[in-house]
Design a protein around this motif. Structure first.
Motif, mmCIF file in Angstrom:
data_model
loop_
_atom_site.group_PDB
_atom_site.id
_atom_site.type_symbol
_atom_site.label_atom_id
_atom_site.label_comp_id
_atom_site.label_asym_id
_atom_site.label_seq_id
_atom_site.Cartn_x
_atom_site.Cartn_y
_atom_site.Cartn_z
ATOM 1 N N ILE A 1 0.860 -1.190 0.000
ATOM 2 C CA ILE A 1 0.000 0.000 0.000
ATOM 3 C C ILE A 1 0.890 1.233 0.000
ATOM 4 C CG2 ILE A 1 -1.817 1.276 1.161
ATOM 5 C CD1 ILE A 1 -2.701 -1.471 0.141
ATOM 6 N N ASP A 2 0.773 2.051 -1.035
ATOM 7 C CA ASP A 2 1.530 3.305 -1.124
ATOM 8 C C ASP A 2 0.697 4.407 -0.492
ATOM 9 O OD1 ASP A 2 3.366 5.229 -1.724
ATOM 10 O OD2 ASP A 2 2.817 5.395 -3.843
ATOM 11 N N GLY A 3 1.203 5.029 0.558
ATOM 12 C CA GLY A 3 0.428 6.070 1.214
ATOM 13 C C GLY A 3 1.196 6.726 2.337
ATOM 14 N N GLN A 4 0.467 7.404 3.207
ATOM 15 C CA GLN A 4 1.050 8.150 4.308
ATOM 16 C C GLN A 4 0.509 7.641 5.639
ATOM 17 O OE1 GLN A 4 3.448 10.489 3.899
ATOM 18 N NE2 GLN A 4 3.366 10.022 1.694
ATOM 19 N N PRO A 5 1.290 7.781 6.716
ATOM 20 C CA PRO A 5 0.802 7.357 8.033
ATOM 21 C C PRO A 5 -0.437 8.140 8.452
ATOM 22 C CG PRO A 5 3.181 7.728 8.059
ATOM 23 C CD PRO A 5 2.680 8.260 6.756
ATOM 24 N N VAL A 6 -1.228 7.519 9.311
ATOM 25 C CA VAL A 6 -2.443 8.123 9.848
ATOM 26 C C VAL A 6 -2.208 8.454 11.316
ATOM 27 C CG1 VAL A 6 -4.912 7.783 10.254
ATOM 28 C CG2 VAL A 6 -3.834 6.788 8.222
ATOM 29 N N ILE B 1 -12.655 -9.391 20.180
ATOM 30 C CA ILE B 1 -11.344 -9.183 19.562
ATOM 31 C C ILE B 1 -10.499 -8.206 20.361
ATOM 32 C CG2 ILE B 1 -10.136 -8.339 17.493
ATOM 33 C CD1 ILE B 1 -11.555 -10.995 17.077
ATOM 34 N N TYR B 2 -9.248 -8.580 20.585
ATOM 35 C CA TYR B 2 -8.219 -7.715 21.171
ATOM 36 C C TYR B 2 -7.325 -7.224 20.047
ATOM 37 C CZ TYR B 2 -3.764 -6.673 23.548
ATOM 38 O OH TYR B 2 -2.597 -6.095 23.987
ATOM 39 N N LEU B 3 -7.021 -5.931 20.051
ATOM 40 C CA LEU B 3 -6.277 -5.337 18.943
ATOM 41 C C LEU B 3 -5.325 -4.288 19.492
ATOM 42 C CD1 LEU B 3 -6.031 -4.996 15.831
ATOM 43 C CD2 LEU B 3 -7.969 -3.443 15.946
ATOM 44 N N SER B 4 -4.022 -4.444 19.241
ATOM 45 C CA SER B 4 -3.059 -3.447 19.701
ATOM 46 C C SER B 4 -2.031 -3.170 18.607
ATOM 47 C CB SER B 4 -2.374 -3.906 20.992
ATOM 48 O OG SER B 4 -1.519 -5.003 20.761
ATOM 49 N N ASP B 5 -1.097 -2.291 18.930
ATOM 50 C CA ASP B 5 -0.078 -1.843 17.967
ATOM 51 C C ASP B 5 -0.696 -1.057 16.813
ATOM 52 O OD1 ASP B 5 2.431 -2.288 18.865
ATOM 53 O OD2 ASP B 5 2.929 -3.890 17.482
ATOM 54 N N MET B 6 -1.822 -0.408 17.076
ATOM 55 C CA MET B 6 -2.494 0.366 16.033
ATOM 56 C C MET B 6 -1.951 1.790 15.997
ATOM 57 S SD MET B 6 -4.747 -1.400 14.301
ATOM 58 C CE MET B 6 -5.911 -0.186 13.733
ATOM 59 N N HIS B 7 -0.658 1.911 15.674
ATOM 60 C CA HIS B 7 -0.022 3.226 15.626
ATOM 61 C C HIS B 7 0.220 3.653 14.185
ATOM 62 C CE1 HIS B 7 3.765 1.132 14.853
ATOM 63 N NE2 HIS B 7 3.520 0.386 15.918
ATOM 64 N N ASP B 8 0.815 4.837 14.023
ATOM 65 C CA ASP B 8 0.884 5.457 12.696
ATOM 66 C C ASP B 8 1.807 4.744 11.710
ATOM 67 O OD1 ASP B 8 3.302 6.140 13.834
ATOM 68 O OD2 ASP B 8 3.043 8.310 13.623
ATOM 69 N N ARG C 1 -2.934 5.783 5.004
ATOM 70 C CA ARG C 1 -3.954 6.332 4.118
ATOM 71 C C ARG C 1 -3.398 6.345 2.700
ATOM 72 N NH1 ARG C 1 -5.034 10.473 6.547
ATOM 73 N NH2 ARG C 1 -7.152 10.109 7.324
ATOM 74 N N SER C 2 -4.113 5.700 1.783
ATOM 75 C CA SER C 2 -3.661 5.647 0.394
ATOM 76 C C SER C 2 -3.869 7.000 -0.284
ATOM 77 C CB SER C 2 -4.426 4.562 -0.373
ATOM 78 O OG SER C 2 -5.775 4.963 -0.558
ATOM 79 N N LYS C 3 -3.369 7.120 -1.492
ATOM 80 C CA LYS C 3 -3.510 8.366 -2.234
ATOM 81 C C LYS C 3 -4.966 8.712 -2.506
ATOM 82 C CE LYS C 3 1.031 7.980 -4.422
ATOM 83 N NZ LYS C 3 1.789 7.822 -5.691
ATOM 84 N N SER C 4 -5.815 7.688 -2.532
ATOM 85 C CA SER C 4 -7.244 7.928 -2.763
ATOM 86 C C SER C 4 -7.987 8.292 -1.476
ATOM 87 C CB SER C 4 -7.891 6.686 -3.381
ATOM 88 O OG SER C 4 -7.882 5.607 -2.449
ATOM 89 N N GLY C 5 -7.286 8.237 -0.345
ATOM 90 C CA GLY C 5 -7.895 8.588 0.929
ATOM 91 C C GLY C 5 -8.384 7.416 1.748
ATOM 92 N N THR C 6 -8.248 6.211 1.240
ATOM 93 C CA THR C 6 -8.703 5.020 1.961
ATOM 94 C C THR C 6 -7.708 4.642 3.052
ATOM 95 O OG1 THR C 6 -9.794 4.215 -0.034
ATOM 96 C CG2 THR C 6 -9.411 2.621 1.733
#
Length: 271
Positions: free
Chosen positions: A190-195, A224-231, A236-241
């Protein structure tokens, strides 16, 4: 075939050393799993689909690990939880390794083999090395966070279930130069930028997750347990997704102390 007969069949296949007819039987079980005629009650239907999305190799390894997940030795009651995890992990690794070598999905010397085939290593985290493969990435995933392969394979099923746009497909298994067990998986690039954290929190709320601990980016639902959700793991892809490319995702059991209600079942039902 009932639950007891199924796991007896898998353990017999392991004990007999993966003969040619046994490989065919494992392929048949995988086909039944992928089609939904074999229901693995460890997972919800959505999560079983996520396991199947990881490919036949992923499904068979998950079943082999499941067969050994409860195979305690006579000295298990005297072991600490960590020692027991290590013992069960070694049994699961052994079963998967022996099958993978016969099935042709084992890679010796992962550290040397992958760079020769793929070229540049572009990232390294706490548990994985990432290699550039053009339109996809190849990940060499260790067991540092899990000890037992079954939990690392659960993670692949859950990731594919909740984040199918960046699904992980298991290509095979191997060991690095230190002898550590590795899962080799492919994932779309995925080509994009951190969120930023605030946007990630909003994204997770929309998915029904509650922020539990901002210091380690942990979210949870009762399932569900979910961690490590950092930038670095959300892009975010170039299309904004927004795409989640990496995270620590687990079945949320009460032992995780995050409001979980799930039990780690190994029950099999045939439809």
């Amino acid at each position: 075939m009932n639950n007891t007969d199924f796991w007896k069949s898998i353990r017999t296949i392991i004990a007999e050393g993966f003969k040619s007819e046994s490989l065919l039987k494992l392929d048949f079980y995988a086909e039944q799993f992928i089609s939904g005629r074999l229901v693995y009650q460890r997972f919800s239907p959505q999560e079983q689909h996520g396991c199947a999305a990881g490919g036949t190799t992923n499904v068979i390894a998950s079943l082999l690990a499941g067969a050994e997940a409860g195979s305690d030795s006579p000295d298990s009651p005297a072991l600490s939880d960590y020692q027991r995890d290590c013992q069960l992990g070694a049994k699961q690794e052994s079963a998967i390794e022996r099958w993978a070598k016969v099935a042709g999905v084992w890679i010796d010397s992962v550290d040397e083999h992958l760079p020769q085939i793929l070229g540049e290593q572009i990232a390294e985290g706490g548990e994985a090395k990432v290699y550039d493969h053009g339109a996809t990435l190849i990940k060499s995933i260790g067991l540092d966070y899990f000890i037992q392969p079954i939990f690392a394979l659960d993670r692949i099923a859950l990731h594919n279930s909740y984040f199918p746009e960046t699904r992980l497909t298991v290509l095979g298994f191997g060991r690095d130069k230190k002898g550590a067990f590795k899962i080799i998986a492919e994932q779309p690039f995925i080509d994009g930028q951190p969120v930023c954290d605030e946007e990630i929190a909003d994204y997770m709320r929309q998915m029904g997750f509650e922020l539990k601990n901002p210091r380690n980016w942990t979210y949870a639902t009762p399932d569900i347990y979910l961690s490590d959700m950092h930038d670095e793991n959300v892009i975010r892809s170039k299309s904004g997704t927004i795409f989640v490319v990496d995270c620590d995702i687990r079945i949320n059991t009460p032992e995780l102390k995050q409001g979980g209600r799930r039990a780690l079942s190994t029950e099999i039902v045939f439809k």
